[in-house]
Design a protein around this motif. Structure first.
Motif, PDB file in Angstrom:
ATOM      1  N   ARG A  26       0.829  -1.199   0.000  1.00 18.91           N
ATOM      2  CA  ARG A  26       0.000   0.000   0.000  1.00 18.91           C
ATOM      3  C   ARG A  26       0.866   1.252   0.000  1.00 18.91           C
ATOM      4  N   PRO A  27       0.439   2.289  -0.733  1.00 21.44           N
ATOM      5  CA  PRO A  27       1.249   3.521  -0.785  1.00 21.44           C
ATOM      6  C   PRO A  27       1.546   4.119   0.580  1.00 21.44           C
ATOM      7  N   TYR A  28       0.569   4.060   1.502  1.00 23.00           N
ATOM      8  CA  TYR A  28       0.818   4.654   2.822  1.00 23.00           C
ATOM      9  C   TYR A  28       1.913   3.921   3.577  1.00 23.00           C
ATOM     10  N   ALA A  29       2.152   2.653   3.241  1.00 18.54           N
ATOM     11  CA  ALA A  29       3.228   1.911   3.894  1.00 18.54           C
ATOM     12  C   ALA A  29       4.589   2.411   3.413  1.00 18.54           C
ATOM     13  N   MET A  30       4.659   2.831   2.157  1.00 18.40           N
ATOM     14  CA  MET A  30       5.924   3.335   1.605  1.00 18.40           C
ATOM     15  C   MET A  30       6.287   4.711   2.146  1.00 18.40           C
ATOM     16  N   THR A  31       5.273   5.477   2.517  1.00 15.99           N
ATOM     17  CA  THR A  31       5.511   6.838   2.974  1.00 15.99           C
ATOM     18  C   THR A  31       5.363   6.993   4.479  1.00 15.99           C
ATOM     19  N   GLY A  32       5.124   5.905   5.174  1.00 17.39           N
ATOM     20  CA  GLY A  32       4.928   5.987   6.619  1.00 17.39           C
ATOM     21  C   GLY A  32       3.642   6.703   6.984  1.00 17.39           C
ATOM     22  N   GLY A  33       2.636   6.633   6.121  1.00 16.64           N
ATOM     23  CA  GLY A  33       1.355   7.271   6.383  1.00 16.64           C
ATOM     24  C   GLY A  33       1.306   8.740   6.016  1.00 16.64           C
ATOM     25  N   THR A  62      21.854   2.186   2.650  1.00 18.68           N
ATOM     26  CA  THR A  62      21.143   1.119   3.352  1.00 18.68           C
ATOM     27  C   THR A  62      20.192   1.682   4.405  1.00 18.68           C
ATOM     28  N   ALA A  63      20.409   2.917   4.823  1.00 19.95           N
ATOM     29  CA  ALA A  63      19.517   3.541   5.799  1.00 19.95           C
ATOM     30  C   ALA A  63      18.214   3.994   5.138  1.00 19.95           C
ATOM     31  N   LEU A  64      18.196   4.058   3.814  1.00 22.41           N
ATOM     32  CA  LEU A  64      17.009   4.485   3.079  1.00 22.41           C
ATOM     33  C   LEU A  64      16.145   3.283   2.738  1.00 22.41           C
ATOM     34  N   GLY A  65      14.869   3.562   2.472  1.00 21.16           N
ATOM     35  CA  GLY A  65      13.967   2.496   2.051  1.00 21.16           C
ATOM     36  C   GLY A  65      14.244   2.098   0.606  1.00 21.16           C
ATOM     37  N   PRO A  66      13.709   0.967   0.181  1.00 22.82           N
ATOM     38  CA  PRO A  66      13.965   0.504  -1.185  1.00 22.82           C
ATOM     39  C   PRO A  66      13.427   1.468  -2.238  1.00 22.82           C
ATOM     40  N   GLU A  67      12.317   2.126  -1.954  1.00 24.17           N
ATOM     41  CA  GLU A  67      11.767   3.076  -2.921  1.00 24.17           C
ATOM     42  C   GLU A  67      12.660   4.296  -3.052  1.00 24.17           C
ATOM     43  N   ASP A 102      11.707  13.536   1.274  1.00 21.45           N
ATOM     44  CA  ASP A 102      12.678  12.947   2.200  1.00 21.45           C
ATOM     45  C   ASP A 102      14.099  13.113   1.670  1.00 21.45           C
ATOM     46  N   LEU A 103      14.294  12.775   0.389  1.00 20.08           N
ATOM     47  CA  LEU A 103      15.634  12.865  -0.212  1.00 20.08           C
ATOM     48  C   LEU A 103      16.109  14.304  -0.281  1.00 20.08           C
ATOM     49  N   LEU A 104      15.189  15.229  -0.480  1.00 20.67           N
ATOM     50  CA  LEU A 104      15.539  16.652  -0.503  1.00 20.67           C
ATOM     51  C   LEU A 104      15.997  17.116   0.869  1.00 20.67           C
ATOM     52  N   GLU A 105      15.305  16.678   1.923  1.00 22.70           N
ATOM     53  CA  GLU A 105      15.694  17.032   3.293  1.00 22.70           C
ATOM     54  C   GLU A 105      17.057  16.459   3.655  1.00 22.70           C
ATOM     55  N   LEU A 106      17.355  15.264   3.136  1.00 23.68           N
ATOM     56  CA  LEU A 106      18.643  14.631   3.410  1.00 23.68           C
ATOM     57  C   LEU A 106      19.769  15.207   2.551  1.00 23.68           C
ATOM     58  N   GLY A 107      19.426  16.081   1.610  1.00 23.29           N
ATOM     59  CA  GLY A 107      20.434  16.681   0.747  1.00 23.29           C
ATOM     60  C   GLY A 107      20.917  15.751  -0.356  1.00 23.29           C
ATOM     61  N   ARG A 108      20.164  14.716  -0.639  1.00 21.15           N
ATOM     62  CA  ARG A 108      20.573  13.745  -1.669  1.00 21.15           C
ATOM     63  C   ARG A 108      20.215  14.196  -3.070  1.00 21.15           C
ATOM     64  N   VAL A 109      19.162  15.016  -3.214  1.00 19.34           N
ATOM     65  CA  VAL A 109      18.737  15.500  -4.525  1.00 19.34           C
ATOM     66  C   VAL A 109      18.523  17.006  -4.480  1.00 19.34           C
ATOM     67  N   THR A 110      18.518  17.600  -5.655  1.00 19.58           N
ATOM     68  CA  THR A 110      18.135  19.000  -5.796  1.00 19.58           C
ATOM     69  C   THR A 110      16.952  19.054  -6.751  1.00 19.58           C
ATOM     70  N   VAL A 111      16.099  20.035  -6.559  1.00 16.83           N
ATOM     71  CA  VAL A 111      14.905  20.167  -7.385  1.00 16.83           C
ATOM     72  C   VAL A 111      14.904  21.548  -8.016  1.00 16.83           C
ATOM     73  N   SER A 112      14.738  21.571  -9.348  1.00  9.53           N
ATOM     74  CA  SER A 112      14.597  22.829 -10.085  1.00  9.53           C
ATOM     75  C   SER A 112      13.132  22.977 -10.450  1.00  9.53           C
ATOM     76  N   ARG A 113      12.539  24.011  -9.937  1.00  7.33           N
ATOM     77  CA  ARG A 113      11.116  24.210 -10.204  1.00  7.33           C
ATOM     78  C   ARG A 113      10.928  24.916 -11.542  1.00  7.33           C
TER      79      ARG A 113
END
Length: 136
Positions: A26-33, A62-67, A102-113
């Motif tokens: 279920r999608p909510y399981a991937m996002t922790g609700g 390894t600290a990240l989820g599979p998604e 989540d990845l943005l908060e961790l500094g793993r990705v950048t987003v260009s709007r």
């Protein structure tokens, strides 16, 4: 056609597995609700471009989820839009937005709007520039 409609009783615990679709999560399981990305409330448009942050220190995936790891893997090859990442990861767009938050908060990705249409140059001005260049 499910096993029940074929007259075969499903195995215990098999309601989470579909022979054609694979394991069902279920999608909510991937996002922790969660339904929105992070406490910052980052708005990620479908056409926002996501790039793996090359300046980020090497982190333990390894600290990240599979998604999360799938999204990082997709961003490694090239910059992609949120919609492309959702299609590539075979996940709903809402789930991808939360995971990218989540990845943005961790500094793993950048987003260009994307640039808002109101800030784009007027089409008339662009046509005049093209006509002026042709006249040269």
């Amino acid at each position: 056609m499910t096993q029940e409609t074929k007259g075969v009783q499903p195995e215990p615990g098999s309601q989470w597995y579909d022979g054609e679709a694979g394991p069902l999560v279920r999608p909510y399981a991937m996002t922790g609700g969660r339904t929105r990305p992070g406490p910052g409330g980052v708005r990620l448009d479908l056409i926002a471009l996501v790039t793996l942050d090359s300046g980020a220190p090497a982190a333990d995936d390894t600290a990240l989820g599979p998604e999360h790891r799938v999204l990082i893997g997709l961003c490694r090859t090239e910059t992609q839009s949120v919609a492309e990442l959702a299609a590539g990861a075979d996940l709903p767009v809402g789930v991808v937005r939360v995971l990218l938050g989540d990845l943005l908060e961790l500094g793993r990705v950048t987003v260009s709007r994307p640039v808002p249409p109101a800030q784009l140059p007027d089409e008339r001005i662009l046509r005049e520039v093209i006509e002026g260049l042709r006249a040269l």
